[in-house]
Design an enzyme around this catalytic site. Structure first.
Site, PDB file in Angstrom:
ATOM      1  N   CYS A  99       0.868  -1.393   0.403  1.00  8.07           N
ATOM      2  CA  CYS A  99      -0.187   0.319  -0.314  1.00  8.07           C
ATOM      3  C   CYS A  99       0.515   0.742   0.077  1.00  8.07           C
ATOM      4  CB  CYS A  99      -0.782  -0.048   1.612  1.00  8.07           C
ATOM      5  SG  CYS A  99      -1.916  -1.290   1.488  1.00  8.07           S
ATOM      6  N   CYS A 102       2.745   3.201  -3.515  1.00  8.79           N
ATOM      7  CA  CYS A 102       1.395   3.875  -3.938  1.00  8.79           C
ATOM      8  C   CYS A 102       0.866   5.500  -2.666  1.00  8.79           C
ATOM      9  CB  CYS A 102      -0.031   3.631  -4.933  1.00  8.79           C
ATOM     10  SG  CYS A 102       0.599   2.092  -5.568  1.00  8.79           S
ATOM     11  N   HIS A 103       0.597   4.597  -1.874  1.00  7.30           N
ATOM     12  CA  HIS A 103       0.217   6.070  -0.557  1.00  7.30           C
ATOM     13  C   HIS A 103       0.720   6.192   0.601  1.00  7.30           C
ATOM     14  CE1 HIS A 103      -3.927   5.344  -2.820  1.00  7.30           C
ATOM     15  NE2 HIS A 103      -3.750   3.465  -2.451  1.00  7.30           N
ATOM     16  N   CYS A 199     -35.004  -3.119   9.716  1.00  6.35           N
ATOM     17  CA  CYS A 199     -34.028  -2.317  10.804  1.00  6.35           C
ATOM     18  C   CYS A 199     -34.808  -1.046  11.435  1.00  6.35           C
ATOM     19  CB  CYS A 199     -32.745  -1.674   9.673  1.00  6.35           C
ATOM     20  SG  CYS A 199     -32.353  -2.397   8.375  1.00  6.35           S
ATOM     21  N   CYS A 202     -36.424  -1.612  15.238  1.00  5.16           N
ATOM     22  CA  CYS A 202     -35.272  -1.545  16.106  1.00  5.16           C
ATOM     23  C   CYS A 202     -34.793  -0.355  15.723  1.00  5.16           C
ATOM     24  CB  CYS A 202     -34.839  -2.633  16.008  1.00  5.16           C
ATOM     25  SG  CYS A 202     -34.825  -3.916  16.399  1.00  5.16           S
ATOM     26  N   HIS A 203     -34.100   0.258  15.294  1.00  6.41           N
ATOM     27  CA  HIS A 203     -33.531   1.401  15.022  1.00  6.41           C
ATOM     28  C   HIS A 203     -33.903   2.691  14.030  1.00  6.41           C
ATOM     29  CE1 HIS A 203     -29.885  -1.729  16.501  1.00  6.41           C
ATOM     30  NE2 HIS A 203     -30.754  -2.693  15.411  1.00  6.41           N
ATOM     31  N   ARG A 240     -22.052  -7.600  11.034  1.00  7.07           N
ATOM     32  CA  ARG A 240     -23.347  -6.931  11.767  1.00  7.07           C
ATOM     33  C   ARG A 240     -24.784  -6.954  10.855  1.00  7.07           C
ATOM     34  NH1 ARG A 240     -25.438  -6.574  16.295  1.00  7.07           N
ATOM     35  NH2 ARG A 240     -24.083  -5.231  17.781  1.00  7.07           N
ATOM     36  N   CYS A 244     -28.098  -8.846  12.782  1.00 12.38           N
ATOM     37  CA  CYS A 244     -29.027  -8.059  12.589  1.00 12.38           C
ATOM     38  C   CYS A 244     -30.154  -9.151  11.961  1.00 12.38           C
ATOM     39  CB  CYS A 244     -29.276  -7.029  12.440  1.00 12.38           C
ATOM     40  SG  CYS A 244     -28.645  -5.754  13.736  1.00 12.38           S
TER      41      CYS A 244
END
Lengths: 283, 157
Positions: A99, A102-103, A199, A202-203, A240, A244
């Site tokens: 990585c 290039c960075h 979703c 609940c959220h 995650r 859920c």
């Protein structure tokens, strides 16, 4: 390293814990290492219809869980960030590049996490950070792609998130990604599985409420990847999501699938205005 | 063939409580949400219902509801209303309907339908995340519904 209590009530609240789960201090403020101010509550972005304030999942965690995230020496997620620093400089693949070739150093990635998932004009596709990392590995390094939710991958996303901490999430939802964003929104409100829950059930409708022993948050992803005390490792966004969806007794989508990428774009956009927080600590 | 499968499921789940009068989940008659007839053909057992209420993988009702009498079982949720005194707000038939399929009483409610086998989006095989094969067994058996209803009827102010 000492634990830093930002909100004076936190110390008092600790004694009230006893048998009750997840009593959190929803008025606390998050400052990491005494220097990075994290925006944990913000006015909801204009596209959100049913919520006026967006809140980081950090606010819903117990005081002692909150404290883990206040100092990098206490944040177990930072151990994996260190591992990613090592792999950042390690040349791999047919091109003999890392990585760093290039960075330069990882700090050059500041601001990147805040705008992902992001449209890639050349490829004509929406890319999550994972997809972009694998594109670099395959096409610039000539190396094997990493498994979407594997350890190397989640560690690297934690490193890239960590250098953007404190910057506001600002994911674009218009132009070429608009239809994908709409698809993600549709998924967010679809009631799946034998429990027929979305979703939003609940959220959006129940954040702040307890569901058995869990204190429901808004299910924001500004803190990802997340170190969970429950499984003692870093967890990716799609892992995650999968958990859920499984909990609704539904057939899940696969990590890295078009559906989860669309859902990630949509959920990320619900956090526009909150700070990048990853790697965060949750239970 | 299908009838045989259902009969087998009952034998496995109902532990001897199978009776000719068991109402299939697809044949429950809801009248404004209420269900008059016992789903198992038998009366409910409140003590057994109490266990269904508090057990994960069964009713797990306390995941969403607080019940003062059940506070010994850890962690009550606050998604739905407290069930204290619920028998004074609803009749037996109404309670049976709410437990069997609350959507018939409360449109769009988050409360799952406990006596339903089809009509799901991406139904899974329990909590495996894998696709379900064919119709799902209901979350609770006919007798478990009756047991829960019997328990709810004991909850007075």
């Amino acid at each position: 390293m000492g634990i830093k209590i930002v909100h004076p009530m936190a110390a008092v609240a600790m004694f009230a814990l006893a048998a009750t789960p997840a009593i959190s201090d929803e008025n606390a403020n998050l400052v990491v290492n005494d220097e990075i101010n994290i925006t944990v509550r913000a006015a909801a972005p204009a596209h959100m219809e049913n919520v006026s304030e967006v809140l980081s999942g950090w606010l819903f965690r117990a005081d002692e869980t909150q404290q883990f995230q206040m100092d990098d020496f206490d944040n177990p997620g930072m151990i994996w960030v260190d591992k990613a620093v090592a792999s950042w400089g390690k040349a791999e693949g047919s091109e003999g590049k890392s990585c760093a070739s290039c960075h330069d150093d990882p700090d050059s990635m500041a601001g990147v996490k805040a705008v992902y998932p992001k449209w890639n004009e050349t490829a004509g596709e929406l890319r999550t950070l994972e997809l972009q990392i694998n594109d670099c590995r395959e096409n610039r390094m000539g190396a094997e792609p990493w498994k979407y939710t594997g350890g190397d991958m989640v560690n690297m996303t934690a490193l890239i998130a960590s250098v953007s901490r404190g910057m506001p999430v600002n994911v674009a939802i218009d132009g070429p990604v608009q239809s994908t964003w709409e698809q993600g929104k549709e998924l967010y409100y679809t009631r799946t599985g034998q429990l027929e829950m979305s979703c939003a059930n609940c959220h959006e409708d129940n954040y702040g409420n307890m569901i058995r022993a869990d204190h429901l948050s808004q299910g924001q992803i500004n803190g990802f990847p997340v170190y969970r005390l429950k499984n003692a490792k870093l967890n990716s966004v799609h892992s995650r999501f999968k958990g859920c969806v499984r909990d609704t007794r539904a057939e899940t989508y696969k990590p890295g699938s078009a559906e989860f990428i669309a859902l990630e774009l949509y959920v990320a956009s619900r956090g526009n205005g909150l700070s990048v927080e990853g790697p965060s600590v949750r239970n | 063939m299908k009838r045989i499968l259902i009969a087998m499921a009952w034998t496995a789940a109902g532990a001897g409580l199978v009776s000719a009068e068991t109402v299939d989940p697809t044949a429950v008659m809801y009248k404004e949400g209420a269900v008059e007839q016992s789903l198992s053909g038998a009366t409910g057992d409140a003590a057994a219902g109490k266990i269904v209420m508090t057990t994960r993988g069964q009713g797990n009702c306390i995941a969403c509801h607080e019940v003062t009498e059940l506070l010994n079982s850890p962690f009550h949720g606050e998604i739905g209303p407290t069930l204290d005194g619920v028998s004074e707000r609803w009749s037996e038939a109404e309670l049976r309907g709410i437990v069997a399929n609350a959507k018939m009483t409360f449109e769009d409610t988050m409360m799952p339908a406990f006596y339903k086998t089809k009509g799901y989006i991406r139904p899974g095989k329990a909590f495996t995340g894998k696709a379900a094969e064919g119709d799902l067994p209901p979350l609770l058996t006919a007798q478990q519904i009756e047991d829960v209803v019997a328990y709810l009827l004991t909850l007075k102010e």
